[in-house]
Write a protein that holds these residues in place. Structure first.
Motif, PDB file in Angstrom:
ATOM      1  N   ARG A  12       2.006   2.737  -8.206  1.00 19.24           N
ATOM      2  CA  ARG A  12       1.812   1.326  -8.564  1.00 19.24           C
ATOM      3  C   ARG A  12       3.093   0.536  -8.340  1.00 19.24           C
ATOM      4  O   ARG A  12       3.082  -0.558  -7.778  1.00 19.24           O
ATOM      5  CB  ARG A  12       1.378   1.219 -10.024  1.00 19.24           C
ATOM      6  CG  ARG A  12       1.074  -0.199 -10.476  1.00 19.24           C
ATOM      7  CD  ARG A  12       0.957  -0.233 -11.972  1.00 19.24           C
ATOM      8  NE  ARG A  12       2.298  -0.256 -12.532  1.00 19.24           N
ATOM      9  CZ  ARG A  12       2.797  -1.267 -13.236  1.00 19.24           C
ATOM     10  NH1 ARG A  12       2.068  -2.315 -13.500  1.00 19.24           N
ATOM     11  NH2 ARG A  12       4.028  -1.228 -13.684  1.00 19.24           N
ATOM     12  N   ASP A  13       4.226   1.100  -8.769  1.00 24.70           N
ATOM     13  CA  ASP A  13       5.512   0.421  -8.603  1.00 24.70           C
ATOM     14  C   ASP A  13       5.866   0.236  -7.127  1.00 24.70           C
ATOM     15  O   ASP A  13       6.359  -0.824  -6.728  1.00 24.70           O
ATOM     16  CB  ASP A  13       6.616   1.185  -9.324  1.00 24.70           C
ATOM     17  CG  ASP A  13       6.487   1.137 -10.839  1.00 24.70           C
ATOM     18  OD1 ASP A  13       5.720   0.290 -11.355  1.00 24.70           O
ATOM     19  OD2 ASP A  13       7.146   1.961 -11.507  1.00 24.70           O
ATOM     20  N   VAL A  14       5.612   1.258  -6.309  1.00 25.62           N
ATOM     21  CA  VAL A  14       5.871   1.154  -4.870  1.00 25.62           C
ATOM     22  C   VAL A  14       4.970   0.089  -4.254  1.00 25.62           C
ATOM     23  O   VAL A  14       5.413  -0.728  -3.434  1.00 25.62           O
ATOM     24  CB  VAL A  14       5.674   2.519  -4.167  1.00 25.62           C
ATOM     25  CG1 VAL A  14       5.654   2.369  -2.653  1.00 25.62           C
ATOM     26  CG2 VAL A  14       6.760   3.493  -4.594  1.00 25.62           C
TER      27      VAL A  14
ATOM     28  N   LEU B  44       0.836  -1.198   0.000  1.00 30.61           N
ATOM     29  CA  LEU B  44       0.000   0.000   0.000  1.00 30.61           C
ATOM     30  C   LEU B  44       0.866   1.242   0.000  1.00 30.61           C
ATOM     31  O   LEU B  44       1.914   1.285   0.654  1.00 30.61           O
ATOM     32  CB  LEU B  44      -0.887  -0.005   1.246  1.00 30.61           C
ATOM     33  CG  LEU B  44      -1.811   1.180   1.467  1.00 30.61           C
ATOM     34  CD1 LEU B  44      -2.876   1.230   0.390  1.00 30.61           C
ATOM     35  CD2 LEU B  44      -2.454   1.082   2.840  1.00 30.61           C
ATOM     36  N   THR B  45       0.449   2.259  -0.744  1.00 27.53           N
ATOM     37  CA  THR B  45       1.105   3.560  -0.704  1.00 27.53           C
ATOM     38  C   THR B  45       0.065   4.650  -0.929  1.00 27.53           C
ATOM     39  O   THR B  45      -0.949   4.426  -1.592  1.00 27.53           O
ATOM     40  CB  THR B  45       2.238   3.678  -1.754  1.00 27.53           C
ATOM     41  OG1 THR B  45       2.919   4.920  -1.565  1.00 27.53           O
ATOM     42  CG2 THR B  45       1.724   3.597  -3.159  1.00 27.53           C
ATOM     43  N   THR B  46       0.321   5.807  -0.359  1.00 25.16           N
ATOM     44  CA  THR B  46      -0.494   6.994  -0.596  1.00 25.16           C
ATOM     45  C   THR B  46       0.455   8.109  -0.979  1.00 25.16           C
ATOM     46  O   THR B  46       1.453   8.334  -0.298  1.00 25.16           O
ATOM     47  CB  THR B  46      -1.290   7.387   0.658  1.00 25.16           C
ATOM     48  OG1 THR B  46      -2.135   6.295   1.019  1.00 25.16           O
ATOM     49  CG2 THR B  46      -2.145   8.612   0.402  1.00 25.16           C
TER      50      THR B  46
ATOM     51  N   ALA C 135      -1.843  -2.956  -3.885  1.00 25.99           N
ATOM     52  CA  ALA C 135      -1.635  -4.167  -4.670  1.00 25.99           C
ATOM     53  C   ALA C 135      -1.858  -5.322  -3.698  1.00 25.99           C
ATOM     54  O   ALA C 135      -1.333  -5.302  -2.588  1.00 25.99           O
ATOM     55  CB  ALA C 135      -0.227  -4.210  -5.244  1.00 25.99           C
ATOM     56  N   TYR C 136      -2.666  -6.294  -4.078  1.00 28.33           N
ATOM     57  CA  TYR C 136      -2.941  -7.402  -3.178  1.00 28.33           C
ATOM     58  C   TYR C 136      -3.071  -8.699  -3.959  1.00 28.33           C
ATOM     59  O   TYR C 136      -3.338  -8.695  -5.163  1.00 28.33           O
ATOM     60  CB  TYR C 136      -4.201  -7.136  -2.349  1.00 28.33           C
ATOM     61  CG  TYR C 136      -5.450  -6.918  -3.181  1.00 28.33           C
ATOM     62  CD1 TYR C 136      -6.310  -7.977  -3.465  1.00 28.33           C
ATOM     63  CD2 TYR C 136      -5.766  -5.668  -3.677  1.00 28.33           C
ATOM     64  CE1 TYR C 136      -7.456  -7.773  -4.220  1.00 28.33           C
ATOM     65  CE2 TYR C 136      -6.900  -5.463  -4.429  1.00 28.33           C
ATOM     66  CZ  TYR C 136      -7.746  -6.515  -4.695  1.00 28.33           C
ATOM     67  OH  TYR C 136      -8.879  -6.322  -5.453  1.00 28.33           O
TER      68      TYR C 136
END
Length: 108
Positions: free
Chosen positions: A60-62, A26-28, A98-99
């Motif tokens: 997305r990459d993170v 997860l990233t914000t 992303a999961y």
């Protein structure tokens, strides 16, 4: 960590595996004030806001990198059924998750 296979499919051809569990990354992220002003101006005339597109690609990459690390930490060999989810938080922040399902290859 880059050795962890991440697949959007349910099955990996030629591999038998056991499910370890769910994994996620997860990233914000947000853009700075100057770029937000530029995006606001672009919104008036229309078209792609390239700074935000770049931000989403980076997010997305993170998220995938963090998903892979979560899988490594669980002892996984791969992640199957990987998906993305995204949403906005406030006016200028975007989150990307992303999961998927971490799996361990069976050795006979």
């Amino acid at each position: 960590m880059a050795d962890i296979l991440v697949s959007t499919t349910e099955h990996i051809p030629g591999q038998d595996y056991e499910i370890i569990g769910e994994v996620f990354g997860l990233t914000t992220q947000s853009k700075n004030v100057v770029r937000n002003i530029g995006a606001g101006l672009k919104n008036i005339v229309g078209g792609e806001i390239k700074d935000y597109t770049k931000m989403m690609v980076e997010a997305r990459d993170v998220a995938i990198q963090r998903l892979r690390q979560n899988a490594v930490d669980m002892g996984a060999d791969a992640v199957v059924m990987m998906r993305f989810d995204s949403g906005s938080i406030g006016a200028d922040m975007q989150s990307v998750a992303a999961y998927g399902t971490a799996v361990k290859f069976k050795t006979e």
